[in-house]
Design a protein around this motif. Sequence first.
Motif, PDB file in Angstrom:
ATOM      1  N   PHE A   1       0.849  10.398   3.260  1.00 42.83           N
ATOM      2  CA  PHE A   1       0.886   9.297   2.666  1.00 42.83           C
ATOM      3  C   PHE A   1       0.536   9.115   0.690  1.00 42.83           C
ATOM      4  O   PHE A   1       1.263   8.111   0.793  1.00 42.83           O
ATOM      5  CB  PHE A   1       0.349   8.571   3.569  1.00 42.83           C
ATOM      6  N   ASP A   2       0.027   9.639   0.843  1.00 47.16           N
ATOM      7  CA  ASP A   2      -0.727   9.819  -0.994  1.00 47.16           C
ATOM      8  C   ASP A   2       0.762  10.062  -1.828  1.00 47.16           C
ATOM      9  O   ASP A   2       0.958   9.581  -3.129  1.00 47.16           O
ATOM     10  CB  ASP A   2      -1.391  10.532  -1.031  1.00 47.16           C
ATOM     11  N   THR A   3       1.165  10.669  -1.816  1.00 46.07           N
ATOM     12  CA  THR A   3       2.349  11.023  -2.328  1.00 46.07           C
ATOM     13  C   THR A   3       4.055  10.875  -2.206  1.00 46.07           C
ATOM     14  O   THR A   3       4.563  10.358  -3.151  1.00 46.07           O
ATOM     15  CB  THR A   3       2.480  12.451  -2.273  1.00 46.07           C
ATOM     16  N   ALA A   4       4.125  10.067  -0.764  1.00 45.11           N
ATOM     17  CA  ALA A   4       4.965   9.220  -0.357  1.00 45.11           C
ATOM     18  C   ALA A   4       5.377   8.338  -1.273  1.00 45.11           C
ATOM     19  O   ALA A   4       4.825   7.383  -1.997  1.00 45.11           O
ATOM     20  CB  ALA A   4       5.111   9.109   1.088  1.00 45.11           C
ATOM     21  N   ASP A   5       6.835   8.094  -1.421  1.00 44.72           N
ATOM     22  CA  ASP A   5       7.058   6.663  -2.423  1.00 44.72           C
ATOM     23  C   ASP A   5       6.912   5.514  -1.399  1.00 44.72           C
ATOM     24  O   ASP A   5       7.110   4.904  -0.396  1.00 44.72           O
ATOM     25  CB  ASP A   5       9.073   6.804  -2.209  1.00 44.72           C
ATOM     26  N   LYS A   6       6.665   4.455  -2.713  1.00 46.84           N
ATOM     27  CA  LYS A   6       6.073   3.165  -1.126  1.00 46.84           C
ATOM     28  C   LYS A   6       7.487   2.824  -0.667  1.00 46.84           C
ATOM     29  O   LYS A   6       7.000   2.532   0.069  1.00 46.84           O
ATOM     30  CB  LYS A   6       5.898   1.817  -2.854  1.00 46.84           C
TER      31      LYS A   6
ATOM     32  N   ARG B   1       2.066  -5.429  -0.913  1.00 43.97           N
ATOM     33  CA  ARG B   1       1.441  -4.944  -1.098  1.00 43.97           C
ATOM     34  C   ARG B   1       0.753  -3.585  -1.696  1.00 43.97           C
ATOM     35  O   ARG B   1       2.160  -3.343  -1.785  1.00 43.97           O
ATOM     36  CB  ARG B   1       0.086  -4.543   0.765  1.00 43.97           C
ATOM     37  N   SER B   2      -0.331  -2.690  -2.227  1.00 41.25           N
ATOM     38  CA  SER B   2      -0.258  -2.249  -3.016  1.00 41.25           C
ATOM     39  C   SER B   2       0.276  -0.746  -2.022  1.00 41.25           C
ATOM     40  O   SER B   2       0.043  -0.733  -0.983  1.00 41.25           O
ATOM     41  CB  SER B   2      -1.627  -1.832  -3.816  1.00 41.25           C
ATOM     42  N   HIS B   3       0.452   0.270  -2.992  1.00 40.76           N
ATOM     43  CA  HIS B   3       0.226   1.609  -2.484  1.00 40.76           C
ATOM     44  C   HIS B   3      -0.717   2.110  -1.638  1.00 40.76           C
ATOM     45  O   HIS B   3      -0.259   2.478  -0.189  1.00 40.76           O
ATOM     46  CB  HIS B   3       0.728   3.008  -3.357  1.00 40.76           C
TER      47      HIS B   3
ATOM     48  N   HIS C   1      13.546   9.924   5.504  1.00 44.13           N
ATOM     49  CA  HIS C   1      14.298   9.609   3.801  1.00 44.13           C
ATOM     50  C   HIS C   1      14.203  10.775   2.647  1.00 44.13           C
ATOM     51  O   HIS C   1      14.476  10.727   2.389  1.00 44.13           O
ATOM     52  CB  HIS C   1      12.737   9.061   3.858  1.00 44.13           C
ATOM     53  N   SER C   2      14.015  11.620   3.234  1.00 42.40           N
ATOM     54  CA  SER C   2      13.495  12.627   2.608  1.00 42.40           C
ATOM     55  C   SER C   2      15.433  13.573   2.568  1.00 42.40           C
ATOM     56  O   SER C   2      15.671  13.685   1.375  1.00 42.40           O
ATOM     57  CB  SER C   2      12.970  13.639   2.454  1.00 42.40           C
ATOM     58  N   ASN C   3      15.610  13.136   3.603  1.00 47.06           N
ATOM     59  CA  ASN C   3      17.071  13.998   4.122  1.00 47.06           C
ATOM     60  C   ASN C   3      17.854  12.997   3.327  1.00 47.06           C
ATOM     61  O   ASN C   3      18.657  13.549   2.613  1.00 47.06           O
ATOM     62  CB  ASN C   3      17.346  14.249   5.286  1.00 47.06           C
ATOM     63  N   GLN C   4      17.705  11.233   3.539  1.00 42.36           N
ATOM     64  CA  GLN C   4      18.571  10.898   2.153  1.00 42.36           C
ATOM     65  C   GLN C   4      18.544  11.082   1.220  1.00 42.36           C
ATOM     66  O   GLN C   4      19.585  10.748   0.444  1.00 42.36           O
ATOM     67  CB  GLN C   4      18.257   9.365   2.926  1.00 42.36           C
TER      68      GLN C   4
END
Length: 103
Positions: free
Chosen positions: A5-10, A53-55, A81-84
């Motif tokens: 979650f910390d490193t995921a795109d917003k 809202r913020s990340h 999302h990663s596959n996309q």
Amino acid sequence: MDEKFDTADKKVLVDIVKLAQKRGLKGEFGDWKEFLNSHDKKFGAGLSDPSKRSHEVLAAFLKTFSKEDDLKFFDNIMRHHSNQYLLEQMKDNSHISPYQNRV
């Protein structure tokens, strides 16, 4: 899962929170609006659109979940999302310029 979650795109986090809302999922502090009321005294649930809202707030909400089914659901969304993203990268990299076709 927390560091994902910390490193995921917003955009990914916004998508997960919206899907959690649609499914009525509740973390340790309740659903999204209940979380906002307890987590953010300034705005509360008055500004409940996840994209506004913020990340950090999005990640904090998602970290309140501990049920295995919820975490698997979130992981599947992140994998999608990663596959996309990978498909887009492959598509972008596979374009051949008209000049390359003539050579």
